[in-house]
Design a protein around this motif. Structure first.
Motif, PDB file in Angstrom:
ATOM      1  N   GLN A 272      32.217  39.888  28.446  1.00 24.12           N
ATOM      2  CA  GLN A 272      32.575  38.500  28.718  1.00 24.12           C
ATOM      3  C   GLN A 272      32.122  37.538  27.627  1.00 24.12           C
ATOM      4  OE1 GLN A 272      31.775  37.437  32.977  1.00 24.12           O
ATOM      5  NE2 GLN A 272      31.081  39.549  33.080  1.00 24.12           N
ATOM      6  N   THR A 273      31.494  38.080  26.577  1.00 23.72           N
ATOM      7  CA  THR A 273      30.946  37.152  25.580  1.00 23.72           C
ATOM      8  C   THR A 273      31.972  36.698  24.545  1.00 23.72           C
ATOM      9  OG1 THR A 273      30.162  39.047  24.329  1.00 23.72           O
ATOM     10  CG2 THR A 273      28.557  37.962  25.760  1.00 23.72           C
ATOM     11  N   CYS A 274      32.768  37.618  24.027  1.00 26.68           N
ATOM     12  CA  CYS A 274      33.783  37.225  23.038  1.00 26.68           C
ATOM     13  C   CYS A 274      34.844  38.336  22.933  1.00 26.68           C
ATOM     14  CB  CYS A 274      33.169  36.966  21.665  1.00 26.68           C
ATOM     15  SG  CYS A 274      32.566  38.435  20.855  1.00 26.68           S
ATOM     16  N   LYS A 275      35.896  38.044  22.196  1.00 31.58           N
ATOM     17  CA  LYS A 275      37.034  38.968  22.148  1.00 31.58           C
ATOM     18  C   LYS A 275      36.660  40.313  21.530  1.00 31.58           C
ATOM     19  CE  LYS A 275      40.704  35.562  22.190  1.00 31.58           C
ATOM     20  NZ  LYS A 275      41.667  34.783  21.436  1.00 31.58           N
ATOM     21  N   LYS A 276      35.887  40.265  20.454  1.00 28.32           N
ATOM     22  CA  LYS A 276      35.558  41.529  19.786  1.00 28.32           C
ATOM     23  C   LYS A 276      34.732  42.420  20.721  1.00 28.32           C
ATOM     24  CE  LYS A 276      33.573  43.697  15.772  1.00 28.32           C
ATOM     25  NZ  LYS A 276      32.931  43.567  14.476  1.00 28.32           N
ATOM     26  N   LEU A 277      33.779  41.816  21.379  1.00 28.75           N
ATOM     27  CA  LEU A 277      32.942  42.621  22.271  1.00 28.75           C
ATOM     28  C   LEU A 277      33.735  43.108  23.484  1.00 28.75           C
ATOM     29  CD1 LEU A 277      29.570  40.696  22.022  1.00 28.75           C
ATOM     30  CD2 LEU A 277      30.123  42.924  21.096  1.00 28.75           C
ATOM     31  N   ARG A 278      34.706  42.307  23.901  1.00 26.22           N
ATOM     32  CA  ARG A 278      35.553  42.782  24.994  1.00 26.22           C
ATOM     33  C   ARG A 278      36.335  44.023  24.540  1.00 26.22           C
ATOM     34  NH1 ARG A 278      40.524  39.541  27.754  1.00 26.22           N
ATOM     35  NH2 ARG A 278      41.250  39.655  25.627  1.00 26.22           N
ATOM     36  N   HIS A 279      36.845  43.946  23.312  1.00 28.18           N
ATOM     37  CA  HIS A 279      37.587  45.086  22.766  1.00 28.18           C
ATOM     38  C   HIS A 279      36.711  46.343  22.750  1.00 28.18           C
ATOM     39  CE1 HIS A 279      39.902  47.583  20.067  1.00 28.18           C
ATOM     40  NE2 HIS A 279      38.873  47.634  19.263  1.00 28.18           N
ATOM     41  N   VAL A 280      35.488  46.181  22.264  1.00 27.42           N
ATOM     42  CA  VAL A 280      34.587  47.344  22.177  1.00 27.42           C
ATOM     43  C   VAL A 280      34.260  47.858  23.579  1.00 27.42           C
ATOM     44  CG1 VAL A 280      32.297  48.121  21.444  1.00 27.42           C
ATOM     45  CG2 VAL A 280      33.608  46.590  19.988  1.00 27.42           C
ATOM     46  N   ALA A 281      33.972  46.911  24.473  1.00 30.07           N
ATOM     47  CA  ALA A 281      33.576  47.310  25.832  1.00 30.07           C
ATOM     48  C   ALA A 281      34.721  47.950  26.604  1.00 30.07           C
ATOM     49  CB  ALA A 281      33.050  46.101  26.590  1.00 30.07           C
ATOM     50  N   ASP A 282      35.936  47.746  26.156  1.00 28.15           N
ATOM     51  CA  ASP A 282      37.081  48.339  26.854  1.00 28.15           C
ATOM     52  C   ASP A 282      37.477  49.704  26.291  1.00 28.15           C
ATOM     53  OD1 ASP A 282      37.279  46.351  28.643  1.00 28.15           O
ATOM     54  OD2 ASP A 282      38.954  45.307  27.709  1.00 28.15           O
ATOM     55  N   MET A 283      36.754  50.161  25.289  1.00 27.58           N
ATOM     56  CA  MET A 283      37.147  51.436  24.667  1.00 27.58           C
ATOM     57  C   MET A 283      36.932  52.603  25.633  1.00 27.58           C
ATOM     58  SD  MET A 283      36.231  51.183  20.624  1.00 27.58           S
ATOM     59  CE  MET A 283      34.498  51.118  20.784  1.00 27.58           C
ATOM     60  N   GLY A 284      37.851  53.522  25.594  1.00 30.09           N
ATOM     61  CA  GLY A 284      37.822  54.646  26.525  1.00 30.09           C
ATOM     62  C   GLY A 284      36.544  55.454  26.438  1.00 30.09           C
ATOM     63  N   HIS A 285      36.021  55.587  25.225  1.00 27.10           N
ATOM     64  CA  HIS A 285      34.826  56.411  25.031  1.00 27.10           C
ATOM     65  C   HIS A 285      33.650  55.858  25.832  1.00 27.10           C
ATOM     66  CE1 HIS A 285      31.791  58.807  23.150  1.00 27.10           C
ATOM     67  NE2 HIS A 285      31.162  57.732  22.723  1.00 27.10           N
ATOM     68  N   ILE A 286      33.531  54.536  25.832  1.00 24.93           N
ATOM     69  CA  ILE A 286      32.433  53.894  26.556  1.00 24.93           C
ATOM     70  C   ILE A 286      32.498  54.284  28.037  1.00 24.93           C
ATOM     71  CG2 ILE A 286      31.540  51.654  27.350  1.00 24.93           C
ATOM     72  CD1 ILE A 286      31.171  51.472  24.500  1.00 24.93           C
ATOM     73  N   TRP A 287      33.707  54.190  28.595  1.00 18.73           N
ATOM     74  CA  TRP A 287      33.845  54.427  30.025  1.00 18.73           C
ATOM     75  C   TRP A 287      33.742  55.918  30.346  1.00 18.73           C
ATOM     76  CZ3 TRP A 287      33.192  50.494  33.120  1.00 18.73           C
ATOM     77  CH2 TRP A 287      33.358  49.219  32.583  1.00 18.73           C
ATOM     78  N   ARG A 288      34.101  56.743  29.398  1.00 11.50           N
ATOM     79  CA  ARG A 288      33.934  58.186  29.621  1.00 11.50           C
ATOM     80  C   ARG A 288      32.451  58.522  29.737  1.00 11.50           C
ATOM     81  NH1 ARG A 288      36.992  61.165  25.555  1.00 11.50           N
ATOM     82  NH2 ARG A 288      35.467  60.321  24.133  1.00 11.50           N
ATOM     83  N   VAL A 289      31.662  57.991  28.800  1.00 10.65           N
ATOM     84  CA  VAL A 289      30.222  58.275  28.837  1.00 10.65           C
ATOM     85  C   VAL A 289      29.601  57.684  30.099  1.00 10.65           C
ATOM     86  CG1 VAL A 289      28.026  57.871  27.664  1.00 10.65           C
ATOM     87  CG2 VAL A 289      30.058  58.397  26.332  1.00 10.65           C
ATOM     88  N   LEU A 290      29.958  56.443  30.389  1.00  7.59           N
ATOM     89  CA  LEU A 290      29.414  55.800  31.594  1.00  7.59           C
ATOM     90  C   LEU A 290      29.819  56.570  32.852  1.00  7.59           C
ATOM     91  CD1 LEU A 290      29.897  51.952  31.096  1.00  7.59           C
ATOM     92  CD2 LEU A 290      27.771  53.240  31.149  1.00  7.59           C
TER      93      LEU A 290
END
Lengths: 378, 191
Positions: A272-290
């Motif tokens: 929720q902080t900015c567009k770039k961080l939203r892009h990173v936080a939406d990456m599939g790899h992040i959610w796979r690990v989580l």
């Protein structure tokens, strides 16, 4: 079609492609020693096409018979190459031709920094230097020399008036985000594997096959090699200017997000902080690990299974979390209505003889050994 | 790569028994022990490529992205860990991910990284450039621990992040994350 020496025919297709990619990786001496060992004394594999007796060449004839597969512009350039080499076009030349051609289309300019006569003689294949200019930001134009050899960077670095970008292929896969001085080689690796698979065992002996598949080869080389190179060079020449957390490279932001236990909250906050961080936080790899870390149901699921069942790793995580939340809500509602039913042997005490502490708003199941007349029993 | 970095204008900080020369962004030259230098996978790779050529001349490896003040800090970390770390067998990817979540930051490293936030980010960038995986991980973990306790606004303020969302986009994001906002407080395992 005429072929090279018997010794060379024993080499596999993978060997040859590895030569193409790795030829320039090592130092001069290493290369010569390796090539020598592989080819029985030859520095380069001999061209696989030789002039026929009538001084025409078979490649030209065969290429003419398959011309309809190959774009016109490629055909013309290929013919020029054939003329220049008097028909002696081998796979190394062929592959280099394809790469050169595609890189030229994308704004690379091939240059030579050979300093000695002997180097000039062998330059066509072994010394792949390219000049490239990229516009990274509207007001920032960068030029660089791209080379495929770290050892050569010493030599070229002294001559080139502009930054030298080096592609390495002897580094671990994790070596991904090194700016300016070195570039990763996963793209080269993937190209190599693709070519190996595409041509199977025929690569060594069949440059005609390569020619016939030029359109497909070009697409793959362009996608997996040239365009990615451009993107990486752009990143390398315009390294992030550290102005804030969001100016870090994505790979570091990704690592930050996955560095804490219970990282879900951090990911959602950062999103929720900015567009770039939203892009990173939406990456599939992040959610796979989580997902794998948080839910046992997702732990053993493959990417394909998740895609089929949920559509994406993020959706899988959200679905599992929603189910968990719904379950908690249901329990909370039940508890509010009736009080939680906690069997005495689940109430946190090891012994069911002294079960005196049911929690507030909970109803403990009766302990058969409890004294019902004690005040604290309720 | 230039060998001219060892010019007479650059300061050479020599220590006994050291062999590998590197120069920082400002051209300052440092001589490092081979063991220390090779903790950077970049330097290790270059040295392996150069093979026999290495050490025979005054070649200086240019670390063009690392400022001297940051490199000095990294050098402190490298020297400490060169003397204290044991060789670890490489872990499988899954194990490494689990280890990432679980590992704690050792006390010495906590003190080392007890610096301004901007400096931590600069060390992280330099560690990434030099491919010093452990230091990069420690920096990431430190930042992650800080982020964990902050709100969106606090993070923006602390790390100089500009809010580039339009009000509509913010509303959309709020809706997208609504699924976790009404989550009841987590029940601890100690009830």
């Amino acid at each position: 079609m005429a072929t090279g020496s018997p010794k060379m025919e024993q080499r596999s297709a993978v060997d040859v492609v590895e030569d193409i990619i790795e030829l320039d990786v090592r130092s001069e001496d290493d290369n010569e020693e390796r090539e020598s060992a592989l080819n029985g004394g030859e520095i380069f594999p001999k061209p696989v096409i030789f002039l026929a007796e009538d001084e025409t060449n078979r490649l030209r004839l065969i290429s003419e018979s398959t011309f309809h597969h190959v774009p016109k512009s490629f055909q013309d350039d290929w013919r020029i190459l054939l003329d220049e080499r008097r028909g002696n076009v081998g796979l190394l030349d062929g592959f280099q031709f394809v790469v050169d051609r595609l890189m030229m289309e994308e704004g690379f300019r091939k240059v030579q920094y050979a300093t000695t006569e002997s180097e000039q003689e062998t330059d066509s294949v072994r010394r792949s230097y390219y000049n490239h200019t990229v516009v990274c930001l509207p007001d920032q134009v960068f030029s660089c020399v791209l080379i495929f050899s770290r050892s050569q960077s010493w030599k070229v670095g002294q001559q080139a008036p502009i930054p030298v970008v080096v592609i390495q292929s002897m580094v671990p896969e994790q070596f991904r985000h090194l700016s300016k001085f070195a570039l990763p080689t996963r793209i080269l690796q993937s190209t190599r594997y693709w070519i190996s698979n595409a041509y199977g065992g025929n690569l060594r002996s069949d440059v005609v096959e390569m020619y016939r598949n030029l359109p497909e080869l070009s697409t793959v080389v362009k996608d997996t090699l040239v365009l990615k190179l451009k993107a990486i060079i752009c990143h390398s020449l315009a390294p992030p200017i550290l102005t804030g957390l969001d100016s870090l490279p994505c790979v570091l932001l990704e690592e930050i997000l996955l560095r804490t236990k219970d990282a879900e909250k951090t990911v959602l906050t950062m999103r929720q902080t900015c567009k770039k961080l939203r892009h990173v936080a939406d990456m599939g790899h992040i959610w796979r690990v989580l997902g794998r870390e948080t839910f046992s149901a997702l732990k053993s699921m493959s990417d394909a299974e998740v895609r089929e069942k949920f559509g994406s790793w993020k959706q899988a995580f959200v679905t599992e979390r929603r189910a968990e939340i719904e379950e908690k809500k249901r329990k909370a509602a039940l508890e509010a209505s009736y009080g939680a039913i906690v069997p005495y042997h689940w109430s946190g005490f090891n012994s069911n003889l002294f079960n005196f502490a049911p929690l507030q708003r909970q109803v403990a199941m009766p302990n058969p050994y409890a004294n019902l007349f004690e005040d604290e029993w309720y | 790569m230039s060998t001219a970095a060892s010019s007479s204008t650059s300061e050479t900080i020599a220590e006994p028994g050291l062999k590998i020369k590197v120069s920082t962004k400002e051209g300052e030259v440092f001589e490092l022990d081979e063991k220390v230098a090779k903790m950077s996978q970049v330097i290790r790779g270059i040295l392996e490529d150069l093979g026999e050529q290495n050490g025979g001349d005054d070649s200086v490896l240019p670390l063009t992205q690392v400022e001297t003040r940051i490199f000095r800090k990294i050098l402190v970390w490298l020297k400490y860990h060169a003397g204290h770390d044991k060789e670890e067998a490489p872990k499988a990817e899954e194990d490494e991910i689990i280890a990432r979540f679980c590992e704690e930051i050792p006390e010495w490293d906590q003190k080392f990284l007890n610096v301004d936030q901007a400096v931590i980010l600069e060390i992280m960038l330099a560690a990434d450039y030099l491919d010093i995986k452990k230091l990069r991980g420690l920096c990431c973990k430190t930042v992650a621990n800080i982020l964990k306790t902050k709100t969106v606004e606090q993070i923006r303020e602390m790390y100089g992040i500009e809010n580039d969302f339009t009000p509509e986009e913010e509303e959309e994001i709020r809706k997208q994350t609504a699924w976790c906002e009404d989550e009841p407080p987590r029940q601890g395992s100690n009830h």
